[in-house]
Design a protein around this motif. Structure first.
Motif, PDB file in Angstrom:
ATOM      1  N   ALA A 140      76.229  55.015  39.259  1.00  0.00           N
ATOM      2  CA  ALA A 140      76.652  56.037  38.305  1.00  0.00           C
ATOM      3  C   ALA A 140      78.035  55.707  37.757  1.00  0.00           C
ATOM      4  CB  ALA A 140      76.674  57.405  38.962  1.00  0.00           C
ATOM      5  N   LYS A 141      78.351  56.276  36.593  1.00  0.00           N
ATOM      6  CA  LYS A 141      79.643  56.066  35.954  1.00  0.00           C
ATOM      7  C   LYS A 141      80.609  57.161  36.424  1.00  0.00           C
ATOM      8  CE  LYS A 141      81.858  55.555  31.429  1.00  0.00           C
ATOM      9  NZ  LYS A 141      81.675  55.678  29.962  1.00  0.00           N
ATOM     10  N   VAL A 142      81.507  56.795  37.336  1.00  0.00           N
ATOM     11  CA  VAL A 142      82.472  57.749  37.896  1.00  0.00           C
ATOM     12  C   VAL A 142      83.679  57.838  36.983  1.00  0.00           C
ATOM     13  CG1 VAL A 142      83.907  58.319  39.882  1.00  0.00           C
ATOM     14  CG2 VAL A 142      81.679  57.248  40.228  1.00  0.00           C
ATOM     15  N   ASP A 195      87.213  50.460  41.299  1.00  0.00           N
ATOM     16  CA  ASP A 195      87.568  51.817  41.731  1.00  0.00           C
ATOM     17  C   ASP A 195      86.340  52.727  41.697  1.00  0.00           C
ATOM     18  OD1 ASP A 195      90.115  50.965  42.031  1.00  0.00           O
ATOM     19  OD2 ASP A 195      90.902  51.898  40.224  1.00  0.00           O
ATOM     20  N   TRP A 196      86.206  53.541  42.716  1.00  0.00           N
ATOM     21  CA  TRP A 196      85.129  54.523  42.834  1.00  0.00           C
ATOM     22  C   TRP A 196      83.736  53.884  42.772  1.00  0.00           C
ATOM     23  CZ3 TRP A 196      86.501  58.715  45.008  1.00  0.00           C
ATOM     24  CH2 TRP A 196      87.749  59.292  44.747  1.00  0.00           C
ATOM     25  N   LYS A 197      83.641  52.655  43.265  1.00  0.00           N
ATOM     26  CA  LYS A 197      82.334  52.016  43.364  1.00  0.00           C
ATOM     27  C   LYS A 197      81.600  52.636  44.557  1.00  0.00           C
ATOM     28  CE  LYS A 197      80.104  47.493  43.600  1.00  0.00           C
ATOM     29  NZ  LYS A 197      80.306  46.040  43.811  1.00  0.00           N
ATOM     30  N   THR A 198      80.371  53.082  44.330  1.00  0.00           N
ATOM     31  CA  THR A 198      79.637  53.796  45.379  1.00  0.00           C
ATOM     32  C   THR A 198      78.449  52.983  45.878  1.00  0.00           C
ATOM     33  OG1 THR A 198      78.358  54.952  43.679  1.00  0.00           O
ATOM     34  CG2 THR A 198      80.293  56.083  44.574  1.00  0.00           C
ATOM     35  N   GLU A 199      78.253  53.016  47.169  1.00  0.00           N
ATOM     36  CA  GLU A 199      77.068  52.465  47.805  1.00  0.00           C
ATOM     37  C   GLU A 199      76.408  53.566  48.627  1.00  0.00           C
ATOM     38  OE1 GLU A 199      77.804  48.868  49.929  1.00  0.00           O
ATOM     39  OE2 GLU A 199      78.652  47.835  48.180  1.00  0.00           O
ATOM     40  N   ARG A 200      75.318  53.249  49.265  1.00  0.00           N
ATOM     41  CA  ARG A 200      74.536  54.279  49.955  1.00  0.00           C
ATOM     42  C   ARG A 200      75.354  54.980  51.040  1.00  0.00           C
ATOM     43  NH1 ARG A 200      71.742  54.109  54.669  1.00  0.00           N
ATOM     44  NH2 ARG A 200      70.099  55.686  54.968  1.00  0.00           N
ATOM     45  N   VAL A 229      83.639  63.014  39.983  1.00  0.00           N
ATOM     46  CA  VAL A 229      83.075  63.502  38.722  1.00  0.00           C
ATOM     47  C   VAL A 229      82.329  62.349  38.076  1.00  0.00           C
ATOM     48  CG1 VAL A 229      83.592  64.480  36.461  1.00  0.00           C
ATOM     49  CG2 VAL A 229      84.942  65.167  38.441  1.00  0.00           C
ATOM     50  N   ILE A 230      81.026  62.542  37.846  1.00  0.00           N
ATOM     51  CA  ILE A 230      80.156  61.485  37.340  1.00  0.00           C
ATOM     52  C   ILE A 230      79.625  61.881  35.969  1.00  0.00           C
ATOM     53  CG2 ILE A 230      77.928  60.341  37.711  1.00  0.00           C
ATOM     54  CD1 ILE A 230      78.514  60.430  40.683  1.00  0.00           C
ATOM     55  N   GLU A 231      79.609  60.926  35.077  1.00  0.00           N
ATOM     56  CA  GLU A 231      79.054  61.141  33.739  1.00  0.00           C
ATOM     57  C   GLU A 231      77.592  60.719  33.746  1.00  0.00           C
ATOM     58  OE1 GLU A 231      79.900  59.728  29.128  1.00  0.00           O
ATOM     59  OE2 GLU A 231      81.452  59.444  30.653  1.00  0.00           O
ATOM     60  N   GLU A 232      76.709  61.691  33.481  1.00  0.00           N
ATOM     61  CA  GLU A 232      75.284  61.384  33.467  1.00  0.00           C
ATOM     62  C   GLU A 232      74.589  62.123  32.330  1.00  0.00           C
ATOM     63  OE1 GLU A 232      73.845  64.541  36.877  1.00  0.00           O
ATOM     64  OE2 GLU A 232      74.359  62.520  37.522  1.00  0.00           O
TER      65      GLU A 232
END
Length: 394
Positions: free
Chosen positions: A157-159, A129-134, A176-179
């Motif tokens: 990033a950790k979504v 879930d919420w895996k991001t690519e370019r 919302v990303i935890e960074e």
């Protein structure tokens, strides 16, 4: 640290259908929660039920929908939307309802179709879930959706969660990303004061003036275009009414809907220009790295009551400026000072501290009767805000 990223997406026709269905169901649940609690409160006022029974919590309403409404033959379409999104819509309605009773806001309005901002909420339940690519993002229940802006959302990033929204026939995703927060060691300058206004958007105590973006040719042309599109929409509505009365009328529902989207797009374009200007203004202010920033606690709701100034005040977006400035100050470890709205920043001389009681709004230049100094009214106010000793830290 949690940080949000919002960008436009290009879903397929099947994905658009799912999003529209989900938004419609969330809107219906939001309205049903408010309507149910209104009925219960009326019964309490009539003495039919106790005070404890006058409010239905979000959990109990969700159980009521799942156990009593969803099982009915005519309400099976509720299952077309995810359970988490449905629960979030009900929780949003509950928080808005509670804010009204706490005196923090007005009574929440019912959401109207194609006119209200309703979002679809999706938490991260699985690893995929919420895996991001370019160029794409994997949204729960929708699978891979193409992004309009490539590389904006960080890939590894950790979504935490995300939402999907629709505006002016365009679709947006917000995650919302935890960074980790990286503090920059930059030299601090002295503090600054910012005086917000209508003639000029902001006057800063270091001598910088930020113009009113609504007075530019670009915005004025769009405002004229908005009037034309709204006039066309109004005429289509009148033509459609005549058609229903068996008189001469050419407008159809499809044409009206197309015109509504045109009006919404111009509205969104104007909103984007103003928001972009606020973001750039705040960025330039924060880049100076002042030791503190002082602003005034403006009574925007009171200013809106003046029919001659209400439109100009609304276009300036003072509340949005304050919220974003507070966020940026916290991010860059800058103290944001809020001065009381009754602080006489405009009527006090920044040179000698004399108070001028008879200063009018039309007096754009402050002329002190004590030290005979002459200074721009807004610049004088910004200096007084910088030197203010009584304030609250946001």
């Amino acid at each position: 640290m949690l940080r949000a990223y919002k960008t436009e997406i290009h879903p397929t026709e099947e994905q658009k259908k799912k999003i529209n269905q989900g938004i419609g169901i969330c809107r219906w649940l939001y309205n049903q929660y408010l309507a149910t609690n209104q009925e219960l409160y009326k019964k309490f006022q009539d003495g039919l039920i106790s005070k404890k029974e006058a409010t239905l919590s979000a959990n109990n309403f969700d159980k009521y929908i799942n156990n009593e409404i969803k099982i009915l033959e005519g309400y099976k379409w509720i299952n077309l939307c995810g359970s988490k999104a449905r629960k979030k819509a009900i929780c949003n309605a509950e928080s808005a309802y509670k804010r009204f009773f706490k005196g923090q806001s007005k009574f929440p309005r019912f959401k109207k179709k194609n006119k209200s901002d309703v979002k679809l909420y999706f938490p991260k339940n699985n690893k995929t879930d919420w895996k991001t690519e370019r160029h794409k993002i994997n949204i729960p229940t929708l699978k891979w959706v193409r992004l309009k802006e490539f590389g904006y959302i960080p890939t590894n990033a950790k979504v935490v969660n995300g939402t999907i929204s629709k505006k002016a026939d365009r679709y947006f995703v917000s995650v919302v990303i935890e960074e980790e927060h990286k503090s920059e060691d930059r030299p601090y300058t002295k503090g600054i004061g910012i005086d917000l206004g209508i003639k000029e958007f902001a006057v800063i105590s270091n001598g910088t003036h930020k113009k009113n973006i609504n007075k530019t040719v670009r915005v004025k042309k769009l405002q004229k275009k908005l009037k034309r599109e709204q006039r066309r929409l109004s005429r289509k509505y009148e033509s459609f009414k005549l058609k229903n009365k068996n008189k001469k009328g050419k407008a159809t529902r499809q044409n009206i809907q197309k015109q509504i989207v045109k009006v919404q797009r111009v509205h969104q374009r104007l909103s984007n220009i103003r928001t972009d200007y606020i973001n750039k203004t705040i960025n330039k202010i924060v880049k100076q790295k002042p030791s503190y920033i002082t602003i005034e606690d403006l009574n925007v709701s009171g200013m809106m009551k003046n029919k001659h100034l209400s439109k100009a005040v609304a276009q300036q977006k003072f509340y949005e400026f304050r919220v974003k400035l507070e966020y940026k100050c916290n991010l860059n470890e800058i103290e944001l000072r809020i001065v009381d709205r009754f602080y006489p920043s405009s009527k006090t001389c920044s040179c000698c501290g004399a108070y001028k009681k008879d200063l009018k709004l039309s007096d754009r230049v402050y002329k002190c009767n004590e030290c005979n100094s002459s200074i721009d009214r807004d610049y004088n106010a910004s200096i007084n805000l910088e030197n203010a000793k009584i304030y609250k830290v946001a």
